[in-house]
Design a protein around this motif. Structure first.
Motif, short mmCIF file in Angstrom:
data_model
loop_
_atom_site.label_atom_id
_atom_site.label_comp_id
_atom_site.label_asym_id
_atom_site.label_seq_id
_atom_site.Cartn_x
_atom_site.Cartn_y
_atom_site.Cartn_z
N ALA A 12 0.81 -1.21 0.00
CA ALA A 12 0.00 0.00 0.00
C ALA A 12 0.85 1.26 0.00
CB ALA A 12 -0.92 -0.01 1.22
N ARG A 13 2.13 1.12 0.19
CA ARG A 13 3.00 2.28 0.29
C ARG A 13 3.54 2.68 -1.08
NH1 ARG A 13 6.26 -0.91 4.24
NH2 ARG A 13 5.20 -0.79 6.25
N SER A 14 3.89 3.93 -1.19
CA SER A 14 4.60 4.40 -2.37
C SER A 14 6.09 4.13 -2.21
CB SER A 14 4.36 5.90 -2.55
OG SER A 14 4.98 6.61 -1.48
N ALA A 15 6.83 4.24 -3.33
CA ALA A 15 8.28 4.10 -3.26
C ALA A 15 8.88 5.19 -2.38
CB ALA A 15 8.87 4.17 -4.67
N PHE A 16 8.25 6.36 -2.37
CA PHE A 16 8.68 7.45 -1.50
C PHE A 16 8.60 7.03 -0.03
CE2 PHE A 16 7.21 11.08 1.12
CZ PHE A 16 8.34 11.88 1.04
N ALA A 17 7.47 6.43 0.36
CA ALA A 17 7.31 5.99 1.75
C ALA A 17 8.29 4.88 2.10
CB ALA A 17 5.87 5.51 1.97
N GLU A 18 8.53 3.96 1.17
CA GLU A 18 9.47 2.88 1.43
C GLU A 18 10.88 3.41 1.68
OE1 GLU A 18 9.26 0.02 -1.66
OE2 GLU A 18 7.20 -0.57 -1.22
N LEU A 19 11.28 4.42 0.89
CA LEU A 19 12.59 5.01 1.09
C LEU A 19 12.67 5.71 2.44
CD1 LEU A 19 15.40 5.88 0.24
CD2 LEU A 19 14.39 7.68 -1.16
N LEU A 20 11.62 6.41 2.82
CA LEU A 20 11.58 7.10 4.11
C LEU A 20 11.74 6.09 5.25
CD1 LEU A 20 8.90 9.80 4.98
CD2 LEU A 20 9.91 8.32 6.70
N ILE A 21 10.99 5.01 5.19
CA ILE A 21 11.04 3.99 6.26
C ILE A 21 12.41 3.34 6.33
CG2 ILE A 21 10.10 1.76 6.99
CD1 ILE A 21 7.42 2.72 5.68
N ALA A 22 12.96 3.00 5.16
CA ALA A 22 14.27 2.34 5.13
C ALA A 22 15.36 3.24 5.71
CB ALA A 22 14.62 1.93 3.71
N ARG A 23 15.31 4.51 5.37
CA ARG A 23 16.32 5.44 5.87
C ARG A 23 16.17 5.65 7.38
NH1 ARG A 23 21.41 7.08 5.56
NH2 ARG A 23 21.67 9.33 5.81
N ARG A 24 14.94 5.75 7.85
CA ARG A 24 14.71 5.91 9.29
C ARG A 24 15.28 4.73 10.07
NH1 ARG A 24 10.50 4.65 12.78
NH2 ARG A 24 8.95 4.12 11.18
N ALA A 25 15.17 3.53 9.49
CA ALA A 25 15.67 2.34 10.16
C ALA A 25 17.19 2.27 10.20
CB ALA A 25 15.11 1.09 9.48
N GLU A 26 17.83 2.97 9.25
CA GLU A 26 19.29 2.92 9.17
C GLU A 26 19.98 3.87 10.15
OE1 GLU A 26 19.79 1.84 4.40
OE2 GLU A 26 20.14 3.87 5.14
N LEU A 27 19.32 4.96 10.46
CA LEU A 27 19.96 6.00 11.27
C LEU A 27 19.90 5.67 12.76
CD1 LEU A 27 18.59 9.20 9.50
CD2 LEU A 27 20.95 8.34 9.42
N ARG A 28 20.93 6.12 13.47
CA ARG A 28 20.96 6.02 14.92
C ARG A 28 20.74 7.41 15.52
NH1 ARG A 28 26.88 3.90 15.50
NH2 ARG A 28 27.04 5.67 14.05
N PRO A 29 20.27 7.50 16.75
CA PRO A 29 20.04 8.82 17.34
C PRO A 29 21.26 9.72 17.27
CG PRO A 29 19.07 7.12 18.72
CD PRO A 29 19.83 6.40 17.64
N GLU A 30 22.44 9.16 17.53
CA GLU A 30 23.65 9.98 17.51
C GLU A 30 23.99 10.50 16.12
OE1 GLU A 30 24.93 5.66 18.46
OE2 GLU A 30 23.24 7.02 18.87
N ASP A 31 23.46 9.84 15.07
CA ASP A 31 23.70 10.31 13.70
C ASP A 31 23.02 11.65 13.43
OD1 ASP A 31 25.15 8.01 13.06
OD2 ASP A 31 23.35 6.93 12.38
N VAL A 32 21.98 11.94 14.19
CA VAL A 32 21.20 13.16 13.94
C VAL A 32 21.25 14.11 15.13
CG1 VAL A 32 19.66 12.03 12.29
CG2 VAL A 32 19.07 12.03 14.73
N GLY A 33 22.20 13.89 16.03
CA GLY A 33 22.39 14.80 17.16
C GLY A 33 21.49 14.56 18.34
N LEU A 34 20.87 13.37 18.40
CA LEU A 34 20.02 13.04 19.54
C LEU A 34 20.79 12.15 20.52
CD1 LEU A 34 16.67 12.21 17.69
CD2 LEU A 34 17.26 14.32 18.92
N PRO A 35 20.40 12.15 21.77
CA PRO A 35 21.10 11.29 22.74
C PRO A 35 20.95 9.81 22.38
CG PRO A 35 19.66 12.88 23.85
CD PRO A 35 19.34 12.95 22.40
N GLY A 36 22.03 9.08 22.47
CA GLY A 36 21.99 7.65 22.20
C GLY A 36 21.75 6.87 23.47
N GLY A 37 21.98 5.58 23.39
CA GLY A 37 21.82 4.73 24.57
C GLY A 37 20.39 4.27 24.74
N GLY A 38 20.22 3.32 25.61
CA GLY A 38 18.88 2.77 25.86
C GLY A 38 18.53 1.68 24.87
N ARG A 39 17.65 0.81 25.29
CA ARG A 39 17.24 -0.31 24.45
C ARG A 39 16.05 0.10 23.59
NH1 ARG A 39 16.89 -5.82 27.74
NH2 ARG A 39 16.74 -6.53 25.57
#
Length: 289
Positions: A12-39
């Motif tokens: 049901a998703r567009s290719a745009f949405a799939e790219l957004l989801i995939a990229r979100r899954a790749e990034l870590r909090p520290e990659d975007v300046g957010l605090p890391g740690g925690g499960r």
């Protein structure tokens, strides 16, 4: 839970949405300046974190990811691209997908078209005019559609023309033993091939022939490790070197001329003549006619 059922149906998703989801899954909090740690239950950034970074609501981001909103403004697309730390090449493709895909119709015009494998007579004339510089026409599936005599003479000893009816750069790169022993920097060349197929897959998501080639290649471990369908590398000048079985050490500068959106003229300029641009500019104009 908002839209849990929708999230389980990527069709049901567009290719745009799939790219957004995939990229979100790749990034870590520290990659975007957010605090890391925690499960975390799942890898990557939480939807709420991306929403805050992009200045949108988490509910709105959920609607985009689940295919319930297929028309985000370009301001939102740009904010999401910044939040997801896309490079310039990735940002351009992200914006292109936002404009051209939707959950109702995933680019039906991108399905298999036999015309993509047909080379116009004018393009063949361009290849002949480039001799004695090796040149070939490349289709969207990494298939070599036509070539001049200079390219044939160069690559025949490399096994590229073992089957003239099916010449595919990607299949040769990963499956022909001579590719690994003759290309000077095979890993870089292999990365480039995988990236080209990723671009094509994003541009033509419904092309079954492309899907078949990728499915065949992913059975090869070296390709599977390189296959990142939602990531695009920056465009960089390409040098191509060979330890040629009959000609010795060779180095080429690869120049790509767009013939149309699905076919390209690829020229391998010998390194010592790569600065001879007037002739190349003439050919480039001819290719665009």
């Amino acid at each position: 839970m908002v839209g849990a059922g929708m999230a389980d149906h990527p069709g049901a998703r567009s290719a745009f949405a799939e790219l957004l989801i995939a990229r979100r899954a790749e990034l870590r909090p520290e990659d975007v300046g957010l605090p890391g740690g925690g499960r975390r239950r799942t890898p990557g950034l939480r939807r709420e974190e991306v929403a805050v970074l992009a200045g949108v609501s988490a509910d709105y981001l959920a609607r985009i990811e689940q295919g319930r909103d297929t028309n985000p403004s370009m301001a939102i697309v740009d904010a999401l691209a910044t939040a997801l730390r896309f490079n310039d090449t990735e940002r351009a493709h992200f914006g292109w997908l936002a404009l051209t895909t939707s959950s109702e119709s995933r680019c039906p015009s991108t399905a298999f078209d036999p015309a993509l494998d047909q080379v116009p007579a004018a393009l063949r004339s361009v290849l002949d005019a480039l001799s004695p510089t090796p040149a070939f026409a490349l289709g969207p599936r990494a298939n070599v559609l036509a070539w001049n005599t200079a390219w044939a003479d160069l690559v025949t000893p490399l096994g590229l023309l073992d089957n003239p009816d099916l010449v595919n750069l990607a299949l040769w790169t990963f499956y022909h033993p001579l590719a690994r022993t003759t290309i000077t920097d095979w890993p870089q060349f292999a990365d480039n091939i995988a990236d080209q197929l990723s671009r094509t897959r994003l541009r033509r998501p419904d092309d079954e022939r492309i899907a078949e080639i990728i499915a065949t290649l992913t059975e090869e471990p070296d390709f599977a490790r390189r296959w990142h369908p939602h990531r695009l590398a920056e465009d960089l000048p390409t040098l191509l070197g060979f330890e040629h079985p009959t000609r010795g050490t060779l180095t080429y500068t690869v120049q790509t001329l767009s013939a149309d959106k699905d076919q390209q003229v690829v020229v391998w300029l010998p390194r010592e003549t790569a600065t001879r641009t007037p002739e190349l500019r003439l050919v480039q104009r001819a290719a665009g006619e």
